[in-house]
Design a protein around this motif. Structure first.
Motif, short mmCIF file in Angstrom:
data_model
loop_
_atom_site.label_atom_id
_atom_site.label_comp_id
_atom_site.label_asym_id
_atom_site.label_seq_id
_atom_site.Cartn_x
_atom_site.Cartn_y
_atom_site.Cartn_z
N HIS A 189 117.88 -77.95 15.68
CA HIS A 189 116.82 -77.55 14.74
C HIS A 189 115.79 -76.63 15.40
N ILE A 190 115.35 -76.95 16.61
CA ILE A 190 114.35 -76.09 17.26
C ILE A 190 114.91 -74.68 17.43
N ALA A 191 116.12 -74.59 17.96
CA ALA A 191 116.71 -73.27 18.22
C ALA A 191 116.85 -72.47 16.93
N LEU A 192 117.30 -73.13 15.87
CA LEU A 192 117.55 -72.40 14.62
C LEU A 192 116.25 -71.93 13.99
N HIS A 193 115.27 -72.84 13.90
CA HIS A 193 113.98 -72.44 13.32
C HIS A 193 113.32 -71.35 14.15
N ALA A 194 113.27 -71.58 15.47
CA ALA A 194 112.57 -70.62 16.33
C ALA A 194 113.29 -69.28 16.37
N GLY A 195 114.59 -69.35 16.39
CA GLY A 195 115.36 -68.10 16.46
C GLY A 195 115.15 -67.23 15.23
N ILE A 196 115.17 -67.86 14.06
CA ILE A 196 114.93 -67.07 12.83
C ILE A 196 113.50 -66.54 12.82
N ALA A 197 112.55 -67.43 13.06
CA ALA A 197 111.13 -67.02 12.97
C ALA A 197 110.74 -66.07 14.09
N GLY A 198 111.44 -66.16 15.23
CA GLY A 198 111.08 -65.33 16.37
C GLY A 198 111.93 -64.08 16.51
N GLY A 199 112.80 -63.84 15.53
CA GLY A 199 113.55 -62.58 15.54
C GLY A 199 114.66 -62.51 16.58
N ALA A 200 115.35 -63.63 16.82
CA ALA A 200 116.45 -63.62 17.78
C ALA A 200 117.65 -62.84 17.24
N ASP A 201 118.46 -62.34 18.17
CA ASP A 201 119.71 -61.67 17.80
C ASP A 201 120.89 -62.63 17.88
N VAL A 202 120.75 -63.62 18.75
CA VAL A 202 121.81 -64.63 18.93
C VAL A 202 121.14 -66.00 18.98
N ILE A 203 121.72 -66.99 18.29
CA ILE A 203 121.24 -68.37 18.36
C ILE A 203 122.45 -69.27 18.60
N LEU A 204 122.41 -70.03 19.68
CA LEU A 204 123.53 -70.94 19.97
C LEU A 204 123.08 -72.39 19.80
N LEU A 205 123.88 -73.15 19.07
CA LEU A 205 123.49 -74.47 18.59
C LEU A 205 124.53 -75.52 18.95
N PRO A 206 124.14 -76.77 19.10
CA PRO A 206 125.14 -77.82 19.33
C PRO A 206 126.14 -77.93 18.19
N GLU A 207 125.71 -77.60 16.98
CA GLU A 207 126.55 -77.81 15.80
C GLU A 207 127.63 -76.76 15.60
N ILE A 208 127.50 -75.62 16.28
CA ILE A 208 128.47 -74.54 16.06
C ILE A 208 129.02 -74.11 17.42
N ALA A 209 130.31 -74.33 17.63
CA ALA A 209 130.92 -73.93 18.90
C ALA A 209 130.86 -72.41 19.04
N TYR A 210 130.57 -71.96 20.26
CA TYR A 210 130.40 -70.51 20.42
C TYR A 210 131.56 -69.89 21.18
N ASP A 211 131.77 -68.64 20.86
CA ASP A 211 132.78 -67.83 21.52
C ASP A 211 132.02 -66.74 22.26
N MET A 212 132.13 -66.74 23.58
CA MET A 212 131.33 -65.81 24.37
C MET A 212 131.64 -64.35 24.03
N ASP A 213 132.87 -64.09 23.57
CA ASP A 213 133.20 -62.71 23.17
C ASP A 213 132.34 -62.26 21.99
N LYS A 214 132.11 -63.17 21.07
CA LYS A 214 131.29 -62.83 19.91
C LYS A 214 129.85 -62.54 20.33
N VAL A 215 129.37 -63.34 21.26
CA VAL A 215 128.00 -63.13 21.74
C VAL A 215 127.87 -61.76 22.39
N ALA A 216 128.81 -61.45 23.28
CA ALA A 216 128.76 -60.17 23.99
C ALA A 216 128.88 -59.01 23.01
N GLU A 217 129.74 -59.19 22.01
CA GLU A 217 129.92 -58.14 21.00
C GLU A 217 128.62 -57.87 20.25
#
Lengths: 361, 361, 361, 361
Positions: A190-218
C-alpha cells in the motif's frame, strides 16, 4: 452505568497517531463516563514485567502537544508475544498467563489495544484466554489490517515517502539519473502504490505483483528515449517477488541493521541492464515518525472515542474500523482471519497502469 | 557600457537553490544591463559536446515556480573535468581546449560558474587557459568552500537532516532504541554538526575529530542510565576517522550504489558494545533535493545579482561570498588554495560540548 | 475505437491537485487511447473569448514538476457563468450559445470539466444545451460536492488549517491566549470540523450547527478553570448562524478584499464575555495553494484516468466520485440536486463531542 | 568555582526557539558547572506575583521534544514593564522594587533573560536597580536587536512568510490575481525583505523606505504587460510610510483584535489604480509559532551555552550575539542605545532592486 477502570496499550511497531488515539480514549473515558484509564507501558511487556509497568492517565497528560507528536509515549514493543516469549537465555516460554494475571492485578474491567495485524491476533488470544473484554484499534504504517480502509500511521508513512520522491525528483533530473526508493511494506504494497502514484513514479514494484526485470528495464529505456527526459523514479516495497517466484527482501531482520536489500538489488539491475546512472535510497525508520498527518490524527481520534463507547455498551471482542466515512465495529475473528493486500483489480492499480506506470508485469 | 553576452553553468553535485541563482543572474543581466544570457547544459559537458548544448535564457523562463524548485534546470555533471576526461573506452583525455573552443564558439564575453570546491578549481584553470573572464558562485551541500559563511544548498541539506532527526526521535523513544543517522560530508562535517545540535543528537561524529568508540559507547550508556530515557540519537558524517587513524567511509564511489558504510559500522558497534537496540538510516540523496530553504534562495539571489554586477565592473576571476551579512568578492586563487573545515575551537563545537553532546573524543 | 479529441477545463476557485488531474487525463488519453487533448484556458471563459483560448496538451507538458504544483496551469475563473455573464458595462448577458459554438469550433468529441458544486451545475446545463458529452471531476477545498467522499483540494486545505493550529498552539500557550482561526467553508463546515479535531481545537463553529455564544464562553471558562491550562483554540467556518438564526459571515464578496468577519466577531465576543486575551487569524487564500497533499494527488490521478475511460466507453453526463476506496461514476443530475453538508449525526461530529469539543450548541 | 543558582525568564512576544535556549542554559549550567537553574514564569510577572511563580528546572524537563516546540514553556508576557505596570484599575504603578525583591527571595546569583529590544531595556534597568548580574539572549521575530546578525525566532518567522508566498503563488497565477501579504515588522522590515526576495515578490514595502503608490501601481502594470504573466505578489510590513510622510499601520494595538490595516489599504489601492483582481492575507500570529527552524534552534543553543559560560566567568551586564559565525558578547548599554533597521545601502536591498523588485520608491 457502573464506573469502570480500563487499560490501554500500544503494541508492535510504532507509528504516527498513536498518541492521538490514547488521548481520545482518555478524554472520552474520563469526560464522557467518569472512568479511570490505566496506561500500560511497552505493549504486552508492561503486564508481564516485575513490577508491572502502568500508570493512571489523566486529561492533563494530553496537552495539545501530545496530539502532534509521533510515536507512543506509552512505549511499545515488537518482542512481546507472551505465547512464545523469547527469554534472555534464548529459550522460548509461554508467558500468556502472566499477562492475564498482570491484567487482573490492575483491577481492570477491560482492555483497549492499539496494534497491527500481528498484535490483534496475539491480543485476541490473550483476551480469550483471560476472558478479558477487549477492543482493538488498528494501526500500522502498512495499512494491511483487514476490514478497515485506513489504519493509524499509514497516511503519515505515505506522506514521508511522497516527500522523499519530491526531494529525489530534482536531483534525478539535474543529473539524468534513475532514483530507486525502497519503502516499507513486507506483505502488502500500500505505501509503495500510494506514494508511487502521488509522487509521480515511473515504476512501482509491489509484493502483490511479481515483477519481470525485463519489463522494468524496458520502461526505463522508454522514458529515456520517448519522454524527452533522462531521469526516472522507481519505488519498490521491501519484499517483492520475481516472476520466476524468487523473493527479494530487505535484509532487516529483528535486531539486525538496515543493510540494503531490495532497493539495491533493483537499482543494481537497472544500472546493469539500461546503463542508466542509478542511485538508491532506503527510507526505513523515517516512515514511522514525525508529526502525524491530519488524517492519522483524525481517525485516531475517531477510533479512540468509539472504542470507549463500545466498551460502555459492553460490545467487546471487536475492532473499530473506518469504512465509508464512518467508524464501525467489526468482529475480531473476521479481522485476524483475513489480510488486506492490494486489490490488483482495484482503482489504484488501474490508475497506476492508466498513468503509464510499470508495475513490473 | 557595451552590451555583453555571458554564459552560465552549474557544475558538480546538484543542490537546492541553483535555479534561484540562475534566475537572479538572468534577471540582473537582462533588466539591469540589457545583456544576453546563455545557459550551458550539464556543466562543463555542454561546451565539449557535439553539438554544443546551450540556449538563450529569457526572463520568462524564470517564473516564480523555478525559484521554488530544487536542482538545476540546466543540468549538471560530476564527471566533467575536461583536463582529465574519462572517455567511454576508459581512457583519460585532456579536453580542456575543447571547452575553451566551445566557449568561444558561443561568442561569450564572460562566464559565471556555480560550483563547489572541486568545480571552482577546474573552472579557474579552464578560464585561465582560455583567458575567459570568470566569476564563481559557491554551492555545495557540504558548505566546505573557503572564505564564505554559506554556500548555496547547505541550509536545505541541514534542514532535511534535522527533519529526519525529528522523525527518528519519536520512534526511538517508543521502542527504546538508538537511532544512527548518516549524513553527507566527506571532508567537512558541517551538515552533521549543524543538524546534530539543532536536532538534539547525543553523539555527533565528524571528519575533523577522530573518534574513540569507547567514548561513544560510554555516552550511550550514560544516556540510558542517567537521563531517565532509554533512547538516543547519533549523527555521523559519511567519512570519519577512528582515534587510531583508520578511516571509515560511506562506500558510495562514483557510479556505485549507496551500500551502507559508516552508519552501519557505527550502529553495529554501538549495538555490540552497549547491547542497545540500534537502527541505522542513511539519508543520502534526500539531502540534495526538494524545495530550497529560505536562506538558500536568499543567498543564491544575492550571489547572482552581485556576480553580474562584478562582470559589469570588469572585476573577474573572483568568487562571490557571504561574509558578515553582506555579499563580498574574494580572489579565486585564495578560495581554491584553502578548504573550509569545521573550526574545532569555534562556537558550534563548543556549543555541542556545552550541551553534553559526545563528539567521539 | 475511433480516435477522439477531447477538451479539458478547470472552473471555479482553484485548489491543489488540479494539475495532477489534468496530467492524468492527458496521459491516459494519449497513452491509453491515442487521443488528442485540448486544454481550454480560464474555465468557461476560454471558449467564449475572441479568439478562443486553448492549446493542445502533450505528455511532455506534464513533467513531475506539474504534479507537485498547486493551482491550475490552465487558469480558472469564478466569473464565468455563460448563462448570466456579467459584461464590462455591468449588464448581464446570456452567452451560453457562444460557449457551445466555441466548443464546436475546436472539433471536440467531448469535454472533461473539473469543478465544484456550482461549476457542475453550469457545465451540466451548457452540455445539455450543446449536446456535448460531458464528464465531471469534483474539486473544491470545501468538500461539499454530493456523492463523493473526497473532492480534489480538500485534504490540502485541511492540512493548511491544521498546520496553522500547530503554529498557533505554542504562541497561545506562551501568552495564555485564546486563538481564533477562521477557515473557509461558506455552506459546509468540513474544513473546520476536520481541522478542529486533528488540530486539537476546544471549540469548532460550523454552518450546520447554530451556535450559542453563552456555550462558547462557558467552554473557554471551563478550559481555563478546569484543564490546568490557560489557553484555547477556536476554529470557525466563514459563515455561521447564531441559535437565534442570525448569520455571521466573512465579508468576502466577489471582488472585495478579505476584511475580517466571523473570526473577529467571535473573537471579540470571547474577549468580552470571558476576559481572555484573544487573537484572531483569518487563513483565507493560504488554504487554496501550495504543494498538493498526497491524497489530493492520488484521487486527482484516479479521477483523471477514470474520466477518460468513461469517455472511451461512451458513458457520459456523469461525474467521477470516490466511494469506499474506489472511483465510481454517479449521474450528474443526482449530484447537482444535492449538497454534501456535514452529517450532524455522523462519526466526526460524534468524535468532536466525545473529545469534549464545544460545537456551539 | 562556587556553585551558583541562576534564574532564567523569557520576556515579550513569544517566538520559535525559546525552549531551545532554555534547554541549552539548563544543560550547560547543570552538566558543565553543577549549578541550579530556576525557571521564572511569565517573564517579569513571575517575580512580582504573589506567590512568586518559579520552579527548579532539571535536565529531564528538556527532552528532545521541547527542543522542537515553538513558544516558551515558561510563559511570557508583553505586559510586564515593572517600571510602569498597568494595574487592573487602570492606574500605572512602579513595581520595579517588587521585581528586585522577588529576585532576591529566590536566592539567585544571576539572571539570564531572553527578550527583544524592549525587554532588554527594561531588564537592563531592573538589574542595575537591583545590582543583579544579568546576561541577555536576543530573541524577536523582527530581528531588530542591535549588534547581532540573528535573533532567535527570526528565521522561523521568515520561513512561515515564504511558505505563505509559496502557497499564494499558484492561486494568484490560476486566477490572474495580485496577492498582498502583510507580515510583521513594525519598526524594521527584515521579515518582509527576506521573505519577499526568497518568495519571489514583485513589490516589497518596508518601514525603512517610504513608498509612492504610483510606483507600486506602475510595477504591477509592468508585470502584467511585459512579463507574460498576469499575477503578482506583494509583501508589506505592518507599518509603512508614504512618500508624503503618512504612516499606514496594522491596527493591532495591545489587546485589540487583528483587523486589517496596511495590507488591506495597499490591496485596495492596487485594485483601484490598476484594476487588477486583488486579494489580501494577514499572516499575523502564524509567524510566531510552530516547530523552530534549524537556525533558530542552532543559535538558541549556542546563545544558551555561552550565556552560562559568561555567567561562570563573571562577565555580566552584556548580551550574547551572533556575529560572523561566532557567538560573541556585546555590552548591554550599546545594544539598548541602538536599533537594527534594514541597511538601505546593504546587500539585500541591492539584491531586491537587482531582481527588479519594486521597493516603493
Amino acid at each position: 452505568m457502573a464506573k469502570k477502570r480500563i487499560g490501554i496499550l500500544t503494541s508492535g511497531g510504532d507509528c504516527a497517531g498513536l498518541n492521538a488515539a490514547i488521548r481520545a480514549v482518555t478524554r472520552r473515558a474520563i469526560d464522557g463516563f467518569g472512568w479511570e484509564v490505566v496506561g500500560i507501558r511497552n505493549g504486552t511487556l508492561g503486564l508481564i514485567s516485575e513490577p508491572i509497568e502502568a500508570e493512571i492517565l489523566d486529561k492533563q497528560t494530553f496537552s495539545g502537544v501530545l496530539l502532534r507528536q509521533g510515536g507512543t509515549f506509552l512505549g511499545s514493543s515488537t518482542k512481546g508475544d507472551p505465547f512464545a516469549f523469547k527469554m534472555p537465555d534464548g529459550s522460548v516460554k509461554d508467558r500468556s498467563m502472566e499477562f492475564v494475571e498482570g491484567f487482573r492485578s490492575l483491577n481492570l474491567d477491560g482492555l483497549i489495544g492499539i496494534g497491527g495485524d500481528g498484535s490483534m491476533k496475539i491480543l485476541n488470544r490473550l483476551c480469550e484466554l483471560g476472558d478479558i473484554p477487549f477492543i482493538g484499534i488498528p494501526k500500522t504504517i502498512d495499512n494491511d489490517v483487514a476490514l478497515t480502509e485506513f489504519t493509524i500511521g499509514f497516511t503519515t508513512a505515505v506522506n514521508v515517502a511522497v516527500d522523499a520522491l519530491d526531494r529525489l525528483l530534482p536531483t534525478a533530473a539535474s543529473h539524468h539519473r534513475v532514483m530507486v526508493l525502497e519503502v516499507m511494506g513486507r506483505d502488502a504494497g500500500h505505501i509503495a502504490l500510494h506514494a508511487g502514484i502521488a509522487g509521480g513514479a515511473d515504476v512501482i514494484l509491489l509484493p502483490e505483483i511479481a515483477y519481470d526485470m525485463d519489463k522494468v528495464a524496458e520502461k526505463i529505456r522508454d522514458v529515456y528515449e520517448n519522454e524527452k527526459r533522462s531521469h526516472a523514479l522507481v519505488v519498490c516495497s521491501e519484499a517483492i517477488k520475481t516472476s520466476q517466484g524468487q523473493t527479494v527482501m530487505h535484509a532487516n531482520e529483528e535486531g539486525k541493521m538496515n543493510y540494503g536489500g531490495v532497493g539495491h538489488e533493483i537499482g543494481g539491475q537497472i544500472a546493469k541492464m539500461t546503463g542508466a546512472d542509478t542511485r538508491v535510497t532506503v527510507l526505513g525508520h523515517l516512515q514511522r515518525g514525525g508529526t502525524p498527518a491530519m488524517r492519522d490524527r483524525l481517525i485516531a481520534s475517531a477510533f479512540g472515542v468509539r472504542a470507549v463507547d463500545l466498551m460502555a455498551q459492553g460490545k467487546t471482542n471487536c475492532m473499530v474500523a473506518w469504512q465509508h466515512r464512518e467508524v464501525v465495529d467489526v468482529p475480531l475473528d473476521e479481522v485476524v482471519k483475513r489480510y488486506k493486500k492490494i486489490d490488483v483489480t482495484g482503482t489504484l492499480v488501474h490508475t497506476a497502469r492508466g498513468l503509464g506506470i510499470c508495475l513490473g508485469d
